[in-house]
Motif scaffolding. Structure first.
Motif, PDB file in Angstrom:
ATOM      1  N   LEU A 143       0.838  -1.199   0.000  1.00  0.00           N
ATOM      2  CA  LEU A 143       0.000   0.000   0.000  1.00  0.00           C
ATOM      3  C   LEU A 143       0.869   1.244   0.000  1.00  0.00           C
ATOM      4  O   LEU A 143       1.984   1.240   0.535  1.00  0.00           O
ATOM      5  N   PRO A 144       0.393   2.346  -0.593  1.00  0.00           N
ATOM      6  CA  PRO A 144       1.163   3.593  -0.545  1.00  0.00           C
ATOM      7  C   PRO A 144       1.173   4.156   0.864  1.00  0.00           C
ATOM      8  O   PRO A 144       0.137   4.169   1.540  1.00  0.00           O
ATOM      9  N   LEU A 145       2.335   4.616   1.331  1.00  0.00           N
ATOM     10  CA  LEU A 145       2.447   5.151   2.687  1.00  0.00           C
ATOM     11  C   LEU A 145       1.758   6.503   2.798  1.00  0.00           C
ATOM     12  O   LEU A 145       0.922   6.721   3.668  1.00  0.00           O
ATOM     13  N   ALA A 146       2.102   7.423   1.905  1.00  0.00           N
ATOM     14  CA  ALA A 146       1.501   8.771   1.900  1.00  0.00           C
ATOM     15  C   ALA A 146       1.435   9.307   3.328  1.00  0.00           C
ATOM     16  O   ALA A 146       2.431   9.403   3.992  1.00  0.00           O
ATOM     17  N   GLY A 147       0.239   9.656   3.795  1.00  0.00           N
ATOM     18  CA  GLY A 147       0.078  10.128   5.174  1.00  0.00           C
ATOM     19  C   GLY A 147      -0.314   9.001   6.089  1.00  0.00           C
ATOM     20  O   GLY A 147      -1.025   9.205   7.070  1.00  0.00           O
ATOM     21  N   GLY A 148       0.148   7.780   5.777  1.00  0.00           N
ATOM     22  CA  GLY A 148      -0.314   6.576   6.444  1.00  0.00           C
ATOM     23  C   GLY A 148       0.131   6.384   7.872  1.00  0.00           C
ATOM     24  O   GLY A 148      -0.255   5.400   8.499  1.00  0.00           O
ATOM     25  N   TYR A 149       0.953   7.280   8.409  1.00  0.00           N
ATOM     26  CA  TYR A 149       1.335   7.125   9.807  1.00  0.00           C
ATOM     27  C   TYR A 149       0.155   7.356  10.733  1.00  0.00           C
ATOM     28  O   TYR A 149       0.221   7.083  11.928  1.00  0.00           O
ATOM     29  N   SER A 150      -0.957   7.839  10.179  1.00  0.00           N
ATOM     30  CA  SER A 150      -2.196   7.946  10.950  1.00  0.00           C
ATOM     31  C   SER A 150      -2.955   6.618  10.936  1.00  0.00           C
ATOM     32  O   SER A 150      -3.897   6.422  11.700  1.00  0.00           O
ATOM     33  N   GLY A 151      -2.553   5.709  10.044  1.00  0.00           N
ATOM     34  CA  GLY A 151      -3.226   4.425   9.922  1.00  0.00           C
ATOM     35  C   GLY A 151      -4.223   4.380   8.788  1.00  0.00           C
ATOM     36  O   GLY A 151      -4.736   3.323   8.436  1.00  0.00           O
ATOM     37  N   ASN A 152      -4.521   5.539   8.202  1.00  0.00           N
ATOM     38  CA  ASN A 152      -5.493   5.589   7.106  1.00  0.00           C
ATOM     39  C   ASN A 152      -4.776   5.419   5.770  1.00  0.00           C
ATOM     40  O   ASN A 152      -4.478   6.389   5.077  1.00  0.00           O
ATOM     41  N   LEU A 153      -4.495   4.172   5.420  1.00  0.00           N
ATOM     42  CA  LEU A 153      -3.787   3.881   4.187  1.00  0.00           C
ATOM     43  C   LEU A 153      -4.750   3.834   3.018  1.00  0.00           C
ATOM     44  O   LEU A 153      -5.923   3.490   3.164  1.00  0.00           O
ATOM     45  N   LYS A 154      -4.250   4.161   1.849  1.00  0.00           N
ATOM     46  CA  LYS A 154      -5.066   4.157   0.636  1.00  0.00           C
ATOM     47  C   LYS A 154      -5.191   2.746   0.075  1.00  0.00           C
ATOM     48  O   LYS A 154      -4.718   1.788   0.657  1.00  0.00           O
ATOM     49  N   ALA A 155      -5.828   2.644  -1.079  1.00  0.00           N
ATOM     50  CA  ALA A 155      -6.072   1.347  -1.708  1.00  0.00           C
ATOM     51  C   ALA A 155      -4.761   0.659  -2.071  1.00  0.00           C
ATOM     52  O   ALA A 155      -3.716   1.289  -2.245  1.00  0.00           O
ATOM     53  N   GLU A 156      -4.828  -0.654  -2.199  1.00  0.00           N
ATOM     54  CA  GLU A 156      -3.653  -1.467  -2.531  1.00  0.00           C
ATOM     55  C   GLU A 156      -3.019  -1.035  -3.857  1.00  0.00           C
ATOM     56  O   GLU A 156      -3.701  -0.601  -4.783  1.00  0.00           O
ATOM     57  N   LEU A 157      -1.698  -1.194  -3.943  1.00  0.00           N
ATOM     58  CA  LEU A 157      -0.992  -0.942  -5.192  1.00  0.00           C
ATOM     59  C   LEU A 157      -1.039  -2.164  -6.104  1.00  0.00           C
ATOM     60  O   LEU A 157      -0.729  -2.067  -7.289  1.00  0.00           O
ATOM     61  N   ILE A 158      -1.396  -3.316  -5.540  1.00  0.00           N
ATOM     62  CA  ILE A 158      -1.549  -4.515  -6.360  1.00  0.00           C
ATOM     63  C   ILE A 158      -3.036  -4.776  -6.569  1.00  0.00           C
ATOM     64  O   ILE A 158      -3.859  -4.394  -5.733  1.00  0.00           O
ATOM     65  N   ASN A 159      -3.378  -5.398  -7.691  1.00  0.00           N
ATOM     66  CA  ASN A 159      -4.790  -5.618  -7.987  1.00  0.00           C
ATOM     67  C   ASN A 159      -5.120  -7.095  -8.211  1.00  0.00           C
ATOM     68  O   ASN A 159      -6.084  -7.429  -8.880  1.00  0.00           O
ATOM     69  N   GLU A 160      -4.307  -7.948  -7.634  1.00  0.00           N
ATOM     70  CA  GLU A 160      -4.623  -9.369  -7.603  1.00  0.00           C
ATOM     71  C   GLU A 160      -3.950  -9.987  -6.387  1.00  0.00           C
ATOM     72  O   GLU A 160      -2.971  -9.462  -5.856  1.00  0.00           O
ATOM     73  N   ASN A 161      -4.512 -11.084  -5.914  1.00  0.00           N
ATOM     74  CA  ASN A 161      -3.972 -11.719  -4.717  1.00  0.00           C
ATOM     75  C   ASN A 161      -2.624 -12.370  -4.988  1.00  0.00           C
ATOM     76  O   ASN A 161      -2.458 -13.076  -5.986  1.00  0.00           O
ATOM     77  N   ILE A 162      -1.689 -12.123  -4.092  1.00  0.00           N
ATOM     78  CA  ILE A 162      -0.393 -12.788  -4.141  1.00  0.00           C
ATOM     79  C   ILE A 162      -0.293 -13.653  -2.885  1.00  0.00           C
ATOM     80  O   ILE A 162      -0.078 -13.150  -1.777  1.00  0.00           O
TER      81      ILE A 162
END
Length: 289
Positions: free
Chosen positions: A177-196
């Motif tokens: 997932l993109p970190l961006a402002g993720g230190y708050s815990g609110n991460l954006k959508a996955e960067l991958i679009n299929e299950n690994i």
């Protein structure tokens, strides 16, 4: 007598609704080919309520602690999610069919000899993080923030060091997932679009996942995490839980924790962070080794 009969009748009428309201169960499958979607995610938006389906797409999630207006989301990477409002759940079991979404892959020009650039935590310490009984821990997640200025980068391999795996085999799902402002815990959508998916075997230490088939390119700092999906062990009696733990490195950083699919990630700054890293290289230098 009439009053008592009315009370009993009212109880019997309300009983099915009460029972249905305590759990959300059914199966999740592909709307096109009807194949089960293993380990689909089911969670209440924004709350620590939910879990995952089993290997055959079957699920039974306790939702008694959810409010009537809460939204339940059934999701699977690469598919359009389906939403339910708790108060509208009326069936004893649902057959949920998810429609595949369009895969969007990064285009990478491969040429020349590639120079491997590792990003993340490569050295394990004696510290660890992990879980015990897999029946209660399925769907739980551990991750780490990886910040780098060497961007963009193509991901070649994911590597993780296990402290201990006492199960015969364990299955994980990889999240990026993109970190961006993720230190708050609110991460954006996955960067991958299929299950690994990948498996770890009993006693295994270094785990390596080949990411070449997925053509993944990152152009920002990320959070990488692994989700515990399933575990297998030979039938035997044991008083204590089987140990499943991931090594921590001595590198200070942020550990990310999540217990159910739709709750926010919990980032915790620590002197020790999970031993997870990527082997990467610069796009345009992707020749075959």
């Amino acid at each position: 007598m009439t009053t008592n009969k009315l009370i009993v009748l009212s109880f019997l009428i309300s009983l099915p609704i009460t029972v249905v309201g305590q759990s959300f169960k059914g199966t999740v499958s592909d709307a096109v080919n009807a194949k089960p979607l293993p380990y689909a995610s089911i969670g209440v938006k924004g709350k620590s309520i939910g879990g995952i389906a089993d290997a055959d797409g079957r699920f039974d999630i306790a939702i008694n602690k959810a409010a009537p207006t809460d939204t339940l989301i059934v999701s699977y990477l690469g598919y359009a999610s389906v939403k339910f409002i708790k108060r509208e759940i009326s069936q004893s079991a649902y057959q949920i069919k998810l429609s595949p979404g369009a895969l969007q892959l990064h285009e990478v020009i491969a040429q020349g000899k590639r120079e491997i650039i590792p990003i993340g935590n490569q050295k394990a310490s004696g510290q660890y993080t992990g879980w015990g009984d897999y029946k209660s821990s399925r769907g739980r997640l551990r991750g780490v923030a990886i910040e780098t200025n060497e961007l963009p980068l193509k991901l070649a391999k994911f590597k993780m060091h296990m402290d201990a795996c006492e199960f015969d085999s364990v299955r994980f799902r990889l999240h990026i997932l993109p970190l961006a402002g993720g230190y708050s815990g609110n991460l954006k959508a996955e960067l991958i679009n299929e299950n690994i998916f990948f498996n770890v075997n009993k006693g295994q230490k270094w785990v390596s996942v080949d990411l070449a088939p997925y053509n993944l390119v990152i152009d920002e700092s990320i959070v990488v995490a692994v989700e515990w999906l399933d575990a297998w062990v030979k039938e035997e009696e044991r008083d204590e839980s089987y140990k499943l733990t991931i090594s921590l490195s001595r590198k200070e950083g942020y550990m990310f924790i999540r217990n159910t699919p739709e709750e926010p990630f919990l980032p915790t700054k620590s002197k020790f962070s999970p031993t997870m890293y990527f082997e990467t290289y610069k796009p345009g230098n992707g020749g075959v080794e």
